[in-house]
Motif scaffolding. Structure first.
Motif, mmCIF file in Angstrom:
data_model
loop_
_atom_site.group_PDB
_atom_site.id
_atom_site.type_symbol
_atom_site.label_atom_id
_atom_site.label_comp_id
_atom_site.label_asym_id
_atom_site.label_seq_id
_atom_site.Cartn_x
_atom_site.Cartn_y
_atom_site.Cartn_z
ATOM 1 N N LYS A 87 0.839 -1.169 0.264
ATOM 2 C CA LYS A 87 0.106 0.096 -0.107
ATOM 3 C C LYS A 87 0.757 1.429 -0.028
ATOM 4 C CE LYS A 87 -4.268 -1.816 2.220
ATOM 5 N NZ LYS A 87 -3.821 -3.197 2.298
ATOM 6 N N TYR A 88 0.630 2.186 -0.738
ATOM 7 C CA TYR A 88 1.418 3.403 -0.996
ATOM 8 C C TYR A 88 0.443 4.558 -0.867
ATOM 9 C CZ TYR A 88 4.579 0.284 -3.424
ATOM 10 O OH TYR A 88 5.472 -0.760 -3.667
ATOM 11 N N SER A 89 0.943 5.842 -0.659
ATOM 12 C CA SER A 89 0.273 6.886 -0.881
ATOM 13 C C SER A 89 1.095 7.971 -1.615
ATOM 14 C CB SER A 89 -0.155 7.544 0.537
ATOM 15 O OG SER A 89 0.912 8.105 1.055
ATOM 16 N N ASN A 90 0.622 9.070 -1.932
ATOM 17 C CA ASN A 90 1.452 10.229 -2.505
ATOM 18 C C ASN A 90 2.636 10.791 -1.585
ATOM 19 O OD1 ASN A 90 0.010 11.717 -0.979
ATOM 20 N ND2 ASN A 90 -0.967 12.895 -2.501
ATOM 21 N N SER A 91 2.429 10.444 -0.366
ATOM 22 C CA SER A 91 3.352 10.872 0.735
ATOM 23 C C SER A 91 4.630 9.579 0.953
ATOM 24 C CB SER A 91 2.731 11.350 1.880
ATOM 25 O OG SER A 91 2.320 10.205 2.670
ATOM 26 N N SER A 92 4.345 8.589 0.230
ATOM 27 C CA SER A 92 5.359 7.422 0.604
ATOM 28 C C SER A 92 6.787 7.866 0.046
ATOM 29 C CB SER A 92 4.761 6.241 0.083
ATOM 30 O OG SER A 92 3.428 5.858 0.501
#
Length: 384
Positions: A87-92
């Protein structure tokens, strides 16, 4: 023409131990049924073979009670299941070593476009061609890692990366740690308990001397992955969701039982200490010989103790492709040339003028005579 001298073992080891061929032939003739899809005796025997192979793999890396294994058709698919299942986000913030194969590099590039995370290359000491751990620690403190992806052994330079040190530092930030062990399992010691890896991807057909068609994901029992490839599993078939328990969550489609059998036999042949010692001796012999050829430039880590089996070089005023073609056509010697599916490392090697490197991949079935013939061929090519 003389028998082919095969020096492309980094791509795939060849030949395989005789026991691998025999086991695959036997299973193909007597047990090539669909494991996990029937309650009849042959299906149960096929399932037992899969379970036994997984048990041997876990024993090889000291992970008997700490990990699951999901088989895949290749290490590339295994890496995709791992990297796309996180799982990723744009803050990873995702870190990747400069030695990564496109199985990692292209997958992360795709995921960066999808999720908008920051992708950072781990620092390299350009003179030594080794990781800069001090600079890495500073980078981690500045941009805390969410995920760190590292190969165990470079498929271009043969450098054995300091994976334990990298992952230890990454875990200070609770980062997810991913190891590409394609060029390592069966050749160098890997201790799952000490390594602090969440996921390891492996290839059966490389340093374990198994066949094509079998790779896999080894995952820490405390780690989680979303499913990427879905389909039939032979269980809970009316449920449109994949089974949730691991490793079944990651294992859709029919298992390649013949390839599993080949890997099973190959695992019985593994002696890491013996293989490493022998291949290290051959590697040093090759380097010492090539180092005496003035027109040859070698690309090696400064610390030769951190190096095994793979030697890349260029020849003055010749493209790597032409060297490879002449070795093949005139001397029946098989090497790999070009950029070796490794997009990051070549900017440090500065090998564009030669269109990449000539790569020699040594294996357990090579000997010093092979190397002597190879060195003679290289000298003949340079002499014109």
């Amino acid at each position: 023409m003389n028998k082919c001298i095969y020096l492309d073992n980094a791509a795939t080891t060849f030949p395989k131990p005789e026991a691998v061929y025999k086991k695959m032939d036997l299973v193909n003739r007597t047990l090539a049924v669909n494991a996990g899809r029937g309650s009849y005796k042959l299906a149960r025997e096929a399932t037992e073979l899969i379970d036994n192979t997984k048990s041997k793999l876990l024993e090889l890396i000291n992970a008997k009670r700490n990990a699951y294994i999901a088989f895949t058709p290749s290490v590339t698919i295994a890496l995709n299941q791992i990297l796309q299942g996180i799982k990723y986000s744009n803050s990873s913030v995702v870190y990747v070593s400069p030695f990564e194969h496109n199985a990692v590099a292209r997958t992360l590039n795709l995921l960066k476009k999808r999720h908008g995370f920051k992708l950072i290359e781990l620092p390299l000491q350009s003179e030594s061609l080794e990781m800069d751990l001090d600079k890495m620690k500073y980078m981690f403190s500045k941009d805390n890692p969410s995920c760190v992806c590292v190969t165990a052994v470079s498929n271009v330079t043969g450098y054995i990366l300091p994976v334990k040190n990298i992952f230890k530092e990454a875990k200070k930030y609770q980062a997810i740690t991913v190891l590409d062990a394609a060029q390592a399992m069966g050749l160098i010691p890997i201790d799952f308990k000490e390594l602090e890896a969440d996921f390891i991807a492996f290839a059966g057909h490389k340093t374990m001397y198994g066949p094509f068609g079998i790779g896999g994901v080894i995952m820490n029992k405390n780690a989680t992955l979303d499913e990427v490839i879905v389909g039939g599993t032979g269980s809970d078939s009316l449920n449109l969701d994949m089974p949730q328990p691991y490793p079944g969550k990651l294992e859709s489609a029919s298992k390649n039982i013949v390839a599993v059998a080949g890997l099973n036999a190959a695992l019985d042949e593994i002696d890491i200490d013996k293989s490493f010692k022998y291949e290290k001796e051959l590697t040093n012999y090759l380097i010492d010989k090539l180092d005496k050829v003035l027109e040859v430039k070698l690309y090696l880590p400064k610390d030769r103790s951190k190096h095994i089996s793979i030697v890349s070089f260029t020849v003055d005023r010749m493209s790597s492709e032409n060297v490879g073609i002449i070795l093949d056509e005139d001397f029946n010697i098989a090497v790999r040339t070009g950029y070796h599916c490794a997009p990051y490392i070549h900017k440090y090697l500065k090998d564009k003028s030669s269109l990449g490197t000539v790569r020699v991949g040594l294996g357990r079935f090579n000997n010093k005579s092979d190397i002597d013939e190879f060195i003679k061929a290289v000298n003949d090519i340079i002499a014109g």
